[in-house]
Design an enzyme around this catalytic site. Structure first.
Site, PDB file in Angstrom:
ATOM      1  N   LYS A 189      -9.771  -1.780   0.328  1.00  0.00           N
ATOM      2  CA  LYS A 189      -8.964  -2.515   1.385  1.00  0.00           C
ATOM      3  C   LYS A 189      -9.278  -4.155   0.897  1.00  0.00           C
ATOM      4  O   LYS A 189      -9.721  -4.454   0.169  1.00  0.00           O
ATOM      5  CB  LYS A 189      -9.632  -2.225   2.626  1.00  0.00           C
ATOM      6  CG  LYS A 189      -9.507  -0.608   3.134  1.00  0.00           C
ATOM      7  CD  LYS A 189      -7.895  -0.481   3.280  1.00  0.00           C
ATOM      8  CE  LYS A 189      -7.301   0.879   3.340  1.00  0.00           C
ATOM      9  NZ  LYS A 189      -7.786   1.937   4.141  1.00  0.00           N
TER      10      LYS A 189
HETATM   11  C1  LIG Z   1      -7.904   3.430   4.885  1.00  0.00           C
HETATM   12  C2  LIG Z   1      -7.385   3.570   6.193  1.00  0.00           C
HETATM   13  C3  LIG Z   1      -7.992   4.499   7.086  1.00  0.00           C
HETATM   14  C4  LIG Z   1      -9.189   4.746   7.008  1.00  0.00           C
HETATM   15  O1  LIG Z   1     -10.244   3.995   6.605  1.00  0.00           O
HETATM   16  P1  LIG Z   1     -11.670   4.467   6.111  1.00  0.00           P
HETATM   17  O2  LIG Z   1     -12.236   3.274   6.499  1.00  0.00           O
HETATM   18  O3  LIG Z   1     -11.669   4.905   4.785  1.00  0.00           O
HETATM   19  O4  LIG Z   1     -11.960   5.418   7.100  1.00  0.00           O
HETATM   20  C5  LIG Z   1      -7.225   4.560   8.245  1.00  0.00           C
HETATM   21  N1  LIG Z   1      -5.920   4.076   8.401  1.00  0.00           N
HETATM   22  C6  LIG Z   1      -5.205   3.829   7.436  1.00  0.00           C
HETATM   23  C7  LIG Z   1      -3.871   3.115   7.425  1.00  0.00           C
HETATM   24  C8  LIG Z   1      -5.860   3.483   6.222  1.00  0.00           C
HETATM   25  O5  LIG Z   1      -5.335   2.961   4.861  1.00  0.00           O
END
Ligand SMILES: *Cc1c(COP(=O)(O)O)cnc(C)c1O
Length: 393
Positions: A189
């Site tokens: 991210k």
């Molecule tokens: C990455 C992601 C999540 C979950 O994030 P985590 O921190 O891995 O739990 C939720 N929604 C979307 C759209 C994502 O891309």
């Protein structure tokens, strides 16, 4: 390292000596789990996005679960959400025994269509309690319209903001306009703590509930009112909570990432601009809209399949041969065995979602990606397209 031939990954975390030192500092301090670093990270994050409360958690998935719980979602409730998202968005609804109602995306973007949202709300006659929009790839949903619908039909709003940190909007940064929003600090991210996330809200009650439920349902504050002179070993369990707290090691890394967030965003914007101008004259792809609020977590191109003799999957293979990593965001949830079977769904139920999925490719974008690398991606796309162009009769 050769920028002309090396494999270009589709995403890459940007960490440096600052993050390394921060982690070492915490490890040497002797306090590893949630403590002062988490408190500081929350304070700095809340200031950064301009919200009243920021609560650190060990994943965005945990944050979405906590937020829905705090909003009072329970068994039998319906939550409107896109099919075009990662499974985390929807699975948290199921955790609570509630059901997702999928909404198709709009023509011009990869985001939930507010008009289709209203149709879904009306057709479910008062059973939809909340709406869970996703800012796909970092592009903000049309929140004004979604908020207006939430007001009109008395719905809660939880924003899946996993992709959208940071976005500079006319309100400063993205913050949250709904009841709560959740950011992800997963490894790929826009900022990362390895695993982690942040739940933001301006609502005191939601913040209170989340802070209790993220750590075993222990309400130390309530306990303190009665036993302020008691020892630190005493606590009261007021609910069957979860184990969703962030560690101080993760928080210390997050604080360093936060300092770099503005620079990361500028880097991403510059790459997106370079792509958008480099790809603008190509007739077999469509680049994403650029004018709107965007974090540029993803740069998603859309193949115009009538112009090509190959489909999306083959195009990805050809890019890979040229040393370019890609991904597909996302395989729609309504086509996944679990949701398809549970709700008897078929591909054509969400036509825009299905159509976009079949021609979308996420191409590399990450801070530190060089101009040479961006140009290599642009040339590769051009060359593949020319090689497999459908000839006109
Ligand atoms: C990455 C992601 C999540 C979950 O994030 P985590 O921190 O891995 O739990 C939720 N929604 C979307 C759209 C994502 O891309």
């Amino acid at each position: 390292m050769n920028p002309n031939t090396d494999f270009i990954p589709f995403a890459k975390p940007s960490t440096g000596v600052e993050e390394e030192n921060a982690a070492v500092r915490v490890i040497r301090s002797g306090w590893l789990t949630s403590g002062i670093e988490v408190k500081q990270f929350e304070k700095e994050f809340a200031e950064f996005v301009g919200v009243k409360h920021a609560l650190a958690i060990n994943s965005a998935t945990a944050g979405l679960h906590l937020a829905l719980e705090a909003l009072g979602i329970q068994k039998g409730d319906l939550v409107a959400t896109p099919s075009y998202t990662f499974t985390a968005t929807s699975e948290v609804i199921r955790y609570l025994g509630a059901d997702p109602v999928f909404v198709d995306i709009e023509k011009g973007s990869w985001n939930m269509d507010p008009q289709k949202l209203e149709e879904v709300i009306i057709s479910h006659k008062g059973k939809i309690k909340a709406v869970l929009p996703v800012h796909m790839g970092g592009q903000h949903c049309r929140m004004n319209e979604i908020c207006a619908l939430a007001e009109k039909y008395d719905l809660k709003i939880l924003e899946d903001a996993a992709h959208s940190f940071p976005v500079d909007t006319d309100r400063g940064y993205s913050g949250t306009i709904g009841d709560a929003g959740v950011y992800s600090f997963y490894a790929n991210k826009t900022i990362t703590t390895g695993e982690g996330g942040m739940l933001v809200t301006n609502n005191d009650e939601i913040a209170k509930r989340v802070s209790i439920m993220r750590l075993h349902g222990i309400d130390r504050d309530v306990w303190n009112r009665y036993t302020s002179s008691e020892g630190s070993w005493k606590y009261a369990v007021v609910a069957a909570g979860f184990k969703y707290n962030m560690t101080d090691i993760a928080a210390a890394i997050g604080r360093e990432q936060l300092k770099k967030a503005q620079r990361f965003l500028s880097d991403r914007k510059a790459i997106a601009d370079q792509y958008s101008s480099g790809l603008s004259h190509i007739d077999f792809i469509q680049s994403p809209p650029t004018a709107v609020y965007h974090s540029w977590h993803l740069y998603i191109i859309r193949l115009i399949e009538e112009k090509l003799t190959i489909g999306r999957d083959r195009f990805i293979e050809e890019l890979k041969k040229l040393g370019i990593g890609t991904s597909v965001h996302y395989i729609p949830l309504h086509t996944m065995p679990y949701y398809r079977e549970l709700y008897s769904l078929k591909e054509s139920d969400f036509p825009e979602t299905w159509e976009k999925y079949n021609c979308s490719i996420s191409i590399p974008i990450f801070p530190g990606m060089s101009e040479t690398q961006v140009n290599r991606v642009i040339s590769a796309i051009k060359n593949i397209g020319e090689q497999f162009r459908r000839s006109h009769i």
